[in-house]
Every structure is written in structure tokens, then in C-alpha cells.
Scaffold this active site. Structure first.
Site, PDB file in Angstrom:
ATOM      1  N   ASP A  29       0.863  -1.184   0.000  1.00 27.06           N
ATOM      2  CA  ASP A  29       0.000   0.000   0.000  1.00 27.06           C
ATOM      3  C   ASP A  29       0.894   1.227   0.000  1.00 27.06           C
ATOM      4  O   ASP A  29       2.125   1.099  -0.133  1.00 27.06           O
ATOM      5  CB  ASP A  29      -0.955  -0.017   1.217  1.00 27.06           C
ATOM      6  CG  ASP A  29      -2.310   0.593   0.871  1.00 27.06           C
ATOM      7  OD1 ASP A  29      -2.321   1.778   0.482  1.00 27.06           O
ATOM      8  OD2 ASP A  29      -3.332  -0.097   0.960  1.00 27.06           O
TER       9      ASP A  29
ATOM     10  N   HIS B 105      -3.048   3.053  -4.524  1.00 23.84           N
ATOM     11  CA  HIS B 105      -2.411   2.623  -3.269  1.00 23.84           C
ATOM     12  C   HIS B 105      -0.968   2.142  -3.494  1.00 23.84           C
ATOM     13  O   HIS B 105      -0.523   1.196  -2.850  1.00 23.84           O
ATOM     14  CB  HIS B 105      -3.231   1.490  -2.629  1.00 23.84           C
ATOM     15  CG  HIS B 105      -4.515   1.974  -2.011  1.00 23.84           C
ATOM     16  ND1 HIS B 105      -4.580   2.591  -0.795  1.00 23.84           N
ATOM     17  CD2 HIS B 105      -5.797   1.906  -2.450  1.00 23.84           C
ATOM     18  CE1 HIS B 105      -5.839   2.897  -0.498  1.00 23.84           C
ATOM     19  NE2 HIS B 105      -6.607   2.498  -1.492  1.00 23.84           N
TER      20      HIS B 105
ATOM     21  N   GLU C  93      -9.941   2.180  -5.060  1.00 27.99           N
ATOM     22  CA  GLU C  93      -9.643   3.578  -4.732  1.00 27.99           C
ATOM     23  C   GLU C  93      -8.469   4.151  -5.521  1.00 27.99           C
ATOM     24  O   GLU C  93      -7.570   4.774  -4.956  1.00 27.99           O
ATOM     25  CB  GLU C  93      -9.367   3.700  -3.227  1.00 27.99           C
ATOM     26  CG  GLU C  93     -10.577   3.337  -2.387  1.00 27.99           C
ATOM     27  CD  GLU C  93     -10.318   3.401  -0.892  1.00 27.99           C
ATOM     28  OE1 GLU C  93     -11.221   3.828  -0.164  1.00 27.99           O
ATOM     29  OE2 GLU C  93      -9.222   3.006  -0.439  1.00 27.99           O
TER      30      GLU C  93
HETATM   31  C1  ACM Z   1     -11.024  -0.906   0.524  1.00 25.16           C
HETATM   32  O1  ACM Z   1     -11.528  -0.864   1.650  1.00 25.16           O
HETATM   33  N1  ACM Z   1     -10.421   0.162   0.026  1.00 25.16           N
HETATM   34  C2  ACM Z   1     -11.089  -2.108  -0.281  1.00 25.16           C
END
Ligand code: ACM
Length: 631
Positions: A200, A274, A350
Site C-alpha cells: 500500500d 495505493h 480507490e
Molecule cells: C477498501 O476498503 N479500500 C477495499
């Protein structure tokens, strides 16, 4: 037992199981449980009896011994010949039990655990340990306990084959031993899949031998103390020595450890969003030239009220750059070789598009590939990843954003923004795992914001217990199961990890293991409380949030604040003060009609009692904070 008979016997006997709340408290609730008469005593003269030359049985027998000996102080003989006063672990073909089901019979004379496959025996062993007195959880020898197991017949098997728990080790790194303890805790509650969120913005946690900078650079950030996402940006000279990673040898050790406990590990490499840790290691992976640092918890994304978001620093891999696909080929080649599990998770969640929108390379890609918007750009990227993962012999899973712009062939979907992505994917014939934020996000607060460490959303135990992974109107074969997720932005150590997991992970365990018709909140709470007592013996932390009220605030016509206190469980009395003193059960009790806050009130103090004993924590809320809660 045939399938239909199995279901029928649930109806016949489950009620009897419910009435045994004080005596027998198994989580997740077994499919069929019939209490018997009397009990079996485990003492030094008892043997564990297994068939000879069966290494997997011997392994389970040794595990049972290890689990028993810490508290009892004795080790049972493991023998091959049948005899009286024994715990029998037996493999016996029984299709109705599937790979993971088991039958247990406890009589005053013997204990018998039968499985169709070793995993079933392992789960039978977990149930047996939960049948024993709570002191069995002690890490030290407990004298003066008779190790009695109540007579019972249990026939049990899971409802779903995918019973997942996700651990994010990127936001906070946990050591090999800490992850092993997490796996032990999973196995106790019959979870069988650890989703390992390995990469991440805050850290890359897996050694990739062909890309050494991922862990030389990407695994390290600056240690900050306070509230994640509110930290000050690190100065250039602050040491980047906080974090860590798993070598491939360590990961193999974890995979073996998990496998011994019938837990598979699914790795997640979260791309194309991420990805700041990867970009800090190899800046060429970004569409935006620059130098990058692994994020240390200082804010760099803006989350807008309409649900959209933008990145202030480009944390996305460049979908228009062939170097990115070479990079991913190297990563997934090593990942696929390391992890035996059939799925690899590629994230996909995201992904901010605001830097892609500005990129000339992305514009050229769109023209070349006839992609009409950023969703289609991401779908193109996911398609390329899917080919890489598929070529390495793995199935690919992604968060439900991979539906946007068109779901690629054969991809499986993990539905987190509610169930709708999962439903849509299943209707298109794709495999799905359900893990909606509404029921399965264990990083959310589990009680009132006045007492819980602050997070932007709340998920109380009762709501988690209502998790139903199988929606109506889809092919049940495509819903592989369900999962709870522990994101760790705000989880700095294993004690808080335990606090966030338990008891909500018990609720999710029951949602994915137990028959749907067995779900009963009141009965569950009774069992949870007896597991709290076991956690106390084990010195494992849990959240006592079920004992704290949720505070609801409204206003009357005169503008005075009105308070209502909602409790999740029955039988609590709620006492409060507005005069700075600590309320106890001699103070006014909330009677389900709204309490008017006095004009000159000092901060609200509120606490719960049950049967004359304080059970809730003292909650203190300033009047201004209460006022802000009025809708
Ligand atoms: C997530 O909670 N961004 C998968």
C-alpha cells in the site's frame, strides 16, 4: 449422514443446543448440537487414539496435546490401539461432512471426533477445546481444575468454503510471530483464509528478489505517534526506519504455519492505486515524474463529500507505461511461485484518476486502445494484470472497482462497497466474496465515538452479526463466502489488533460457518460473554463495547438537547450525570424516554450496570460535542 438429514437434524436439535447457553458456548454455532448426560474427564490417564502411520493425524494429535498441556500440565499418550478413556481422532469417509465437517461424540466413557478429511478433525479439535473449562486457555498450569467435557453430540460443517479474515500489514507491519498469533486466533474460530494485504502507500512488505528496492526503500517510513492521517509531513532528515518486510523464506514459513492450521494465505498486491511505496522505490512506475517518499500517515488524499477522491501526490502506477507491466510481471511471477493458494488479489480499489487525466501518455493510450474514460483505462490495466496473473497459473481477484469500465473475463470480485458489486458480478457469472463495509469492516469503531478510538465510521457487533453473505437472486455457487477486513491505519500494536477483531470477528465467523437459520442474537451474545471469560484467562484483548450505550441526540421545540441511550444487549441499566460527578447505579436511570440536558449542564457522564455491577465504561461527552450530533 445425507445432506437432507443433516439439515433436518438441525431443526430437531438446535433448540436444545441454544438452551445450553451457560454450559456449552461454541462459536461459531455448530450445525447440530445435542447435549447429553454427564461428562468426560480429561486427566493424565487419557490417551489420544489415532490410526497408525497417518502423519496428518499425528500432527493434529500433537496440536491437541500442545493446546491441552499448557494449562493442564500434562501430556496425553498418543496411541494406536483402541481403549477405554480415550479421545479418538478418526478419519472416516462421510461425504455429508465435506472437507471441513466433523462429528463429535462426548460420553462419560470416551470422546470421539470423526472427520471425512483432516481439516474436519482440526475443527473438531477446536470445538473440543471450546467445550473444556475456560481455564484451558491459560498459558500457565492451572491447579485445582477438573478438566470436564460435557457430554454432547455435535454434527457440524461450514456453510461457506471461503471464511476470510484480511490483515493489512502495510499500514502497520506485524512480525512473523505476530502474524502466527493472528493465524492461531483465526483457526480457533474456524476461519480458513487469511487475505494478506501486503502492499500500500505506507509500505511494501514482501521481498521480491528481482526488484530489491521494493523492500530496501518501499518497506520503510517515518515513525509517527498520534492519529494516522493527521500526522505532520516528515522532514527530509527524519529517519526512515519504521516498518519492515517478510523475506520469501519467512513468507514460506508463514504459509506452512497457516497450512498446518488449514488456513490458506491469499496475497494482495494492491495496484494501480495505493502504490506509493512501489513508486517511492521505482519512480519510473508513475506517469508523473518526480521523487516520492513512502507515506508515513500524513494526509495526501482528499476525500470529497460526494464520495469521489483526488490524490495530492500521484500514488498510481502508470497504465500507459510498458515498464509498469514488466514490473508487474516480475512481481506476480515471484508471488505466484511463492503462494500455493489458487487466487492472487490485485487490489484495484480507490485508484485516484486525477494524475492520469493530466498525462499525455494516458491520452495516447486512450486513443490507441479506444478507451473512452478513466474507468476504461483502469479496466485496460486490470486486463493486462489478469493476463500476467493467468499466465502464472493463478486466478485473479480484485476489489469491486474492477467492475468499472468492464469486468475482465474470469476475474473474481471481492465486494466491499456494499453487496451490489458482488451481485452484479455474480449475475455476470463471476465468482464473488462478500465483505461489505456495512457489516465486515473491523477497522470501524465498534461503539459510540465518545469512547472508541476515532475512525470515520461505526460497525457495532449487532450489525456485524447480521451479515448475510448470500444475497437473494444470485447463483449460490458463485458466492464463495464472506470475509472480515482489518485495515490497520489506526492499529499500532497487537493488543489493539485484538481489540478491533474481537468480538466482531466471532460474529463474522458465525455468518460464514453456521447454518443461516441458527442465527440468534441473544443466544450469540450469551456465548460471546462466555468467550470474553475465556479471553480473560488467555490474556487476549477484546472490545467491551457491547456494554456501552450509543448516545442519540435530538432537540425539542424549545431548543433543549434531548438524549437517548441505545444499548445493543438486554438487561443493562444506563445511569448518567451532568454535574461532573461519576454516576453509578444510584444515579438516575434512563427509562427509554428522552433525557433533557439541563441548561447549565457539565459534560455528560454515562455508565451502564447489570445486576448491580458496572459493566460499561465511564463515558464522558462535552455538551458542545453533543450539540454537534444533532442532525
Ligand atoms: C477498501 O476498503 N479500500 C477495499
Amino acid at each position: 449422514m445425507k445432506k437432507s438429514l443433516f439439515a433436518l437434524s438441525f431443526f430437531l436439535f438446535s433448540v436444545a443446543g441454544f438452551s445450553q447457553n451457560n454450559k456449552i458456548s461454541i462459536i461459531p454455532q455448530p450445525a447440530v448440537l445435542r447435549p447429553g448426560v454427564g461428562s468426560f474427564q480429561v486427566n493424565r490417564s487419557v490417551a489420544i487414539v489415532i490410526a497408525p502411520k497417518q502423519p496428518e493425524l499425528l500432527k493434529i494429535a500433537n496440536m491437541l496435546n500442545a493446546a491441552l498441556s499448557k494449562a493442564t500440565g500434562f501430556t496425553l499418550n498418543i496411541e494406536n490401539a483402541d481403549r477405554k478413556g480415550a479421545i479418538h481422532l478418526t478419519l472416516s469417509p462421510d461425504e455429508a461432512l465435506g472437507k471441513e465437517g466433523y462429528n463429535i461424540s462426548v460420553t462419560p466413557e470416551a470422546i470421539s471426533i470423526i472427520g471425512n478429511a483432516p481439516a474436519g478433525l482440526f475443527y473438531g479439535m477446536q470445538t473440543l477445546l471450546q467445550l473444556m473449562p475456560k481455564e484451558i486457555e491459560s498459558k500457565k498450569v492451572v491447579a485445582d481444575v477438573k478438566w470436564m467435557v460435557p457430554a454432547v453430540q455435535i454434527n457440524d460443517r461450514p456453510r461457506f468454503g471461503w471464511r476470510g479474515l484480511m490483515l493489512d500489514v502495510s499500514r502497520h507491519f506485524f512480525t512473523v510471530d505476530e502474524v502466527k498469533a493472528f493465524i492461531d486466533d483465526m483457526a480457533r474460530y474456524k476461519y480458513n483464509l487469511m487475505h494478506f494485504h501486503l502492499t500500500d502507500d505506507q509500505g511494501w512488505r514482501l521481498e521480491i528478489k528481482s526488484l530489491p528496492k521494493l523492500t530496501e526503500v518501499g518497506a520503510w517510513n517515518v515513525k509517527k505517534t498520534g492519529r494516522f492521517n493527521y500526522f505532520s509531513a516528515p522532514a527530509d532528515n527524519e529517519p526512515r526506519d519504521f516498518g519492515g518486510f517478510y523475506t520469501q523464506e519467512q513468507m514460506k514459513e508463514l504459509i506452512r504455519y497457516a497450512k498446518d492450521r488449514y488456513v490458506d494465505i491469499m496475497p494482495e498486491i494492491d495496484v494501480p492505486g495505493h502504490s506509493l511505496a512501489a513508486i517511492a522505490s521505482y519512480p519510473d512506475l508513475s506517469c508523473t515524474p518526480g521523487t516520492y517518499k513512502v507515506n508515513s500517515g500524513d494526509p495526501f488524499m482528499d476525500w470529497h463529500n460526494d464520495g469521489t477522491f483526488t490524490a495530492r501526490i500521484d500514488n498510481t502506477l502508470c497504465p500507459a507505461n510498458e515498464k509498469v507491466y514488466n514490473f508487474l510481471d516480475k512481481v506476480f511471477t515471484e508471488v505466484a511461485a511463492l503462494f500455493p493458494f489458487e487466487y492472487v488479489h490485485m487490489g484495484g480499489d480507490e485508484c485516484a484518476k486525477n494524475f492520469w487525466e493530466k498525462s499525455a501518455e494516458v491520452k495516447a493510450l486512450m486513443q490507441r486502445e479506444k478507451l473512452k474514460d478513466m474507468h476504461e483505462v483502469q479496466s485496460y490495466f486490470v486486463g493486462r494484470v489478469s493476463k500476467i496473473v493467468g499466465a502464472r497459473g493463478k486466478k485473479m481477484m480484485g476489489w469491486d472497482e474492477i467492475l468499472e469500465g468492464g469486468l475482465v473475463k474470469d476475474a473474481s470480485v471481492m465486494s466491499w462497497r456494499g453487496m451490489k458489486g458482488g451481485i452484479e458480478a455474480a449475475k455476470m457469472g463471476h465468482e464473488v466474496v462478500m465483505t461489505p463495509t456495512t457489516h465486515a469492516y473491523l477497522d470501524y469503531m465498534q461503539g459510540d465515538a465518545a469512547i472508541e478510538p476515532p475512525v470515520y465510521a461505526t460497525l457495532r457487533l449487532k450489525k456485524a452479526y447480521e451479515f448475510e453473505p448470500l444475497p437473494e437472486g444470485v447463483d449460490p455457487k458463485l458466492i464463495k463466502g464472506g470475509q472480515a477486513n482489518l485495515w490497520t491505519e489506526q492499529v499500532y500494536n497487537t493488543r489493539h489488533m485484538q481489540y478491533m477483531l474481537w468480538p466482531r470477528a466471532m460474529a463474522i465467523a458465525e455468518a460464514v460457518w453456521s447454518p443461516k437459520q441458527s442465527r440468534n442474537w441473544t443466544n450469540f451474545v450469551g456465548r460471546v460473554e462466555s468467550h470474553f471469560a475465556r479471553f480473560d484467562v488467555a490474556d487476549r484483548k477484546y472490545a467491551p463495547s457491547i456494554y456501552d450505550p450509543a448516545i442519540k441526540v435530538s432537540k425539542n421545540q424549545k431548543g433543549a438537547l434531548l438524549l437517548d441511550f441505545e444499548t445493543e444487549i438486554e438487561g443493562l441499566s444506563v445511569h448518567y450525570s451532568f454535574d461532573n460527578s461519576f454516576p453509578d447505579n444510584h444515579y438516575p436511570a434512563y427509562t427509554r424516554s428522552s433525557v433533557e440536558v439541563p441548561v447549565d449542564a457539565a459534560p455528560l457522564k454515562v455508565v451502564t450496570y447489570r445486576a448491580g455491577k458496572q459493566v460499561g465504561r465511564m463515558m464522558v461527552v462535552g455538551i458542545e460535542d453533543l450539540r454537534k450530533r444533532v442532525k
